[in-house]
Design an enzyme around this catalytic site. Structure first.
Site, PDB file in Angstrom:
ATOM      1  CB  SER A 116      -4.805  58.897  39.339  1.00  0.00           C
ATOM      2  OG  SER A 116      -5.379  59.823  38.436  1.00  0.00           O
ATOM      3  CG  HIS A 137      -3.824  55.370  41.938  1.00  0.00           C
ATOM      4  ND1 HIS A 137      -2.940  56.320  42.392  1.00  0.00           N
ATOM      5  CD2 HIS A 137      -3.766  55.446  40.570  1.00  0.00           C
ATOM      6  CE1 HIS A 137      -2.388  56.937  41.369  1.00  0.00           C
ATOM      7  NE2 HIS A 137      -2.860  56.420  40.259  1.00  0.00           N
ATOM      8  CD  GLU A 149      -1.505  56.360  45.893  1.00  0.00           C
ATOM      9  OE1 GLU A 149      -0.684  57.133  46.393  1.00  0.00           O
ATOM     10  OE2 GLU A 149      -2.432  56.752  45.137  1.00  0.00           O
ATOM     11  CG  ASN A 187      -1.037  61.630  41.393  1.00  0.00           C
ATOM     12  OD1 ASN A 187      -0.031  61.800  40.708  1.00  0.00           O
ATOM     13  ND2 ASN A 187      -2.025  60.848  40.997  1.00  0.00           N
TER      14      ASN A 187
END
Length: 524
Positions: A116, A137, A149, A187
């Protein structure tokens, strides 16, 4: 026949990915060195499949899906699969070791890491033939969340990227291709949602008030209740990873208040206490009052942008100074806010400054600050700010006005930018930065933030809806008053406003100027 898929790691993410692959018809091998972890994973997958079947969300019998799942404690068996997806804990050396071993056992299969925050390029550096390594991800829970992702490393072959995108689509996911940068897309762009909320809390705003304001903007959870759900330790680790990955870039700096709670073992729901105690959990936001326009004072509304337009369209106001009880000044720049009527109280928008910064220019006139962010709804919390000199009749007028129009009202300690807009402005600025760096396309960025975080709209489309010029002017003013570099507007935002471009899809086109300037112009 569908390709064989091996999943490395039987934790929450690994078993979720294994379930998704099995439901898509793949033979799946789930690896973990701990037999108990494999037993728990199979039990959890079975429970989830049966729940999905009861809800009509599963095509085919539960046993048929489970029949495609096998478990193993032998890494060698996993190397036989055409696809290997690693979902081990977020430790670089562990991921390098696992994928390195697998690459030695089979020189030609495709290897994906579910990291991540860690660099895909760094993970692939220990792999034989690193051009076959991808980042994929998934978001938790993997069997529910549609976003994936897809992150090529520096040496990933283009055809491997395409195969990963096609695999995710065949599983019913919505993949977004993202550059291999710290935190990837979601993120990274989401960091201000937590970081600025923590800073506001550290500056005296109650955590529950911050949560209520963000919920009123349409976010499914406020920052503090969401940190409790994720785990304060997990959220802090992501913040540290992005901060370190960008070589201590100040805008990503974690906050001491969060580190303190992690050190105390207050990690959120999983430990029974984090920012809130469980049970009972976060307090419920106040109910919106019943609208009663007869009780609303009459405003003279000033300003050109969508917030002022929405207020003029739906809220009690007049164009005649003689009939106004107060001035509702929606202009953003402090320098634009000259007095319109010598004897009327002023309730001024604080997107770009504090209420206290405006008060000296108005002498003895009552002044209050307010913040609302379009699109407005009955759930939108009206933030009201008294200057540091204290409450005054303008504060009471502001509270009466917004309550009479059905808004919950919070009177908060004076802060430049308020709560909701200040967090949103930094989300927008971070999103602009990501686009400028080629992290993802504007449409993919917005789609990823909606799918991966549940945001009510993407940061870029939100910026377009409230106009880029007032966002830019607010960031410039916040940077001036607060002095922190994180409020410095990204140069791409400056260039777009200077060029009269109001949409990120128009960047790079030859603008005629007419439509963009007409739609997004005006003084702010």
């Amino acid at each position: 026949m569908n390709e064989r898929v091996a999943v490395i790691g039987a934790g929450t993410m690994g078993r979720g990915i294994a379930q998704v692959a099995a439901q898509a018809g793949h033979p799946v091998l789930l690896y973990d060195p701990y037999p108990q972890a494999l037993q728990q994973a199979l039990s959890a997958i079975g429970d989830d499949l049966r729940k999905a079947a009861r809800g009509g969300r599963l095509s085919g019998p539960v046993e048929e899906v489970l029949g495609r799942l096998q478990t193993t404690g032998e890494l060698e068996r996993c190397a036989e699969a055409e696809w290997v997806i690693e979902a081990a804990p977020e430790v670089l050396e562990l991921k390098q070791e696992l994928l390195g071993q697998l690459s030695q056992l089979n020189p030609s299969n495709l290897l994906a890491t579910n990291t991540s925050t860690l660099s895909v390029t760094a993970i692939a550096s220990k792999v034989k033939n690193p051009e076959r390594v991808m980042g994929m991800h998934f978001f938790n829970p993997a069997q529910r969340m549609r976003l994936v992702e897809v992150i090529p490393g520096l040496r990933t072959a283009p055809e491997v990227t395409q195969r990963a995108l096609e695999l995710a689509r065949s599983w019913g996911k919505e993949p977004v291709q993202v550059a291999d940068m710290p935190g990837f897309l979601v993120n990274r762009v989401a960091r201000p949602f937590y970081g600025e909320a923590l800073r506001l809390h550290g500056e005296g705003i109650a955590k529950e008030h911050i949560d209520w304001v963000l919920r009123g903007l349409g976010f499914p959870m406020g920052p503090f209740e969401l940190m409790d759900l994720i785990g304060l330790d997990v959220n802090l680790a992501a913040s540290r990873s992005v901060y370190e990955g960008f070589f201590a870039e100040p805008r990503y700096r974690p906050h001491p208040l969060q580190a303190q709670r992690v050190a105390a073992g207050m990690l959120g729901r999983k430990t029974g206490a984090g920012w809130y105690t469980y049970p009972p959990g976060p307090p419920s936001p106040p109910q919106a009052p019943q609208a009663d326009l007869e009780q609303a004072p009459t405003a003279l509304i000033v300003g050109p942008h969508p917030l002022a337009q929405a207020l003029r369209q739906h809220y009690r106001h007049t164009e005649d100074l003689a009939q106004a009880d107060f001035v509702l000044d929606c202009r953003v720049k402090l320098e634009r806010k000259e007095a319109l009527a010598e004897d009327l109280p002023v309730v001024t928008l604080v997107w770009g400054h504090s209420a206290s910064a405006l008060a000296p220019g108005y002498g003895n006139r009552p002044v209050a600050g307010f913040s609302l962010v379009p699109p407005l709804s009955k759930g939108s919390t009206a933030e009201v700010y008294a200057p540091l000199s204290g409450s005054n009749p303008a504060v009471e007028l502001a509270k009466r006005y917004f309550r009479a129009h059905g808004h919950p009202v919070l009177e908060l300690p004076d802060q430049p930018g308020g709560v909701g807009f200040r967090i949103l402005a930094l989300l927008i600025n971070e999103a602009v930065s990501a686009v400028a760096e080629g992290l993802a396309t504007p449409s993919d960025l917005d789609r990823a933030m909606r799918l991966g975080t549940g945001y009510p709209r993407g940061p870029l489309e939100w910026a377009e809806a409230i106009w880029l010029k007032p966002v830019l002017r607010a960031l410039e003013s916040l940077h001036s008053e607060l002095g922190e570099d994180r409020y410095r507007p990204h140069p791409l935002l400056r260039r777009m406003v200077a060029a009269g471009i109001g949409s990120f899809t128009d960047v790079g086109k030859d603008p005629t100027g007419a439509e963009n300037l007409a739609t997004h112009g005006g003084h702010s």
